[in-house]
Design an enzyme around this catalytic site. Sequence first.
Site: not given
Ligand SMILES: Cc1ncc(COP(=O)(O)O)c(C=O)c1O
Length: 375
Positions: A47, A99, A173, A198
């Site tokens: 962990r 998001y 992000d 992604k």
């Molecule tokens: C731009 C963006 N940031 C963060 C996230 C969150 O990521 P996760 O689904 O891996 O928790 C997403 C998920 O679709 C996203 O599109």
Amino acid sequence: MRIETLAVHAGRHIDPATAAVSSPIYLTTTFERSPEGEYPLGFSYSRENNPNRRALEECLARIEGGKDALAFSSGLAVSTAVLHGLEPGDHILVADDVYWGLRRVIGDIFGKAGFEISYVDMTDLDGVRAALRPSTRLVWVETPSNPLMKVTDLAALAQVARDAGPNVMTVCDGTFATPVLQRPLDCGIDMVAHSTTKYIGGHSDVVGGALVTRHDNYLFERARRAQRYGGAVPSPFDCWLTLRGVETLPYRVRAHSENAMRIARCLREHPSVEAVHYPGLAEHPGHAIAARQMSSFGGMLSFQVRGGKDAAMAVAARCRLFIRATSLGGTHSLIEHRASVEGPQSRTPQNLLRVSVGLEHADDLLEDLQQALQV
Ligand SMILES: Cc1ncc(COP(=O)(O)O)c(C=O)c1O
């Protein structure tokens, strides 16, 4: 070293026990102490750290041009860890089209944490300046944004935040752009968050997240504590898969971008399409900034279908190659009615379809969209 080389080599070592070129997966929870009671190799319990996680973190820090990185079990676990580092009364400035899951983390998970929150349009820097307060500790931006593909000038935003004082940390992000197309840390942003689920993982087979920092700072150290003791850590296999994905990231992202550009141009001419949101199109409001800030425009786009929600849903339903599924950044092209995913509070136009353009041949993708758009 260039990013293509770092993507293959950074964080990797020939296995000292077997000379294996591809790293073993260290499926161990615990590590032996030396007779003196130390952990001379730096690993004690998985962990807290694990060789596969360390390799992934080293690689992500190098390809992003950062000082250090933390890998998490999802992209939202990154946001959760960063927000954990704030105190009651701290003010957070968040992009208004961030998001939607981050809004849920802020509202549902930290609803009682006593943060002050302002959602602002980060493309309007005067608005950002006006929204900053003496208590502002965090500015969270996403560019290009999801799903309207708004583009924020990262260097200008970082300057506005710096002018507000040393306690204001900026996080971008970078999920849509990846470090291949956009370099937030070089623009002066303090930290970059990724959903590695992604493009970085790249094959729609592993959920993960990462936080990369440009410099030592208290929020990063608190996120490290949240990772190790909060425990939202990726498994060794998840880290191995994600790192395997990184090897081809620069080439994949360029191919995604080329395909997306062709599709955006064709959609723009189609009579059933009301609007196309893609920063690579000259008429996109953020095009000039994107052209300066990104080396290419990415694989994500959205478009609005004439005739409202039902017409948009019907287009998605007629697709044969595009898969009706959420998420993005994998090899398969995906299409989704974004407002349905985001639920009743969604601010996304009801006639909008979001597309993650995959690595299929662009002609096949175009044929599929043309037949789906025809009534
Ligand atoms: C731009 C963006 N940031 C963060 C996230 C969150 O990521 P996760 O689904 O891996 O928790 C997403 C998920 O679709 C996203 O599109």
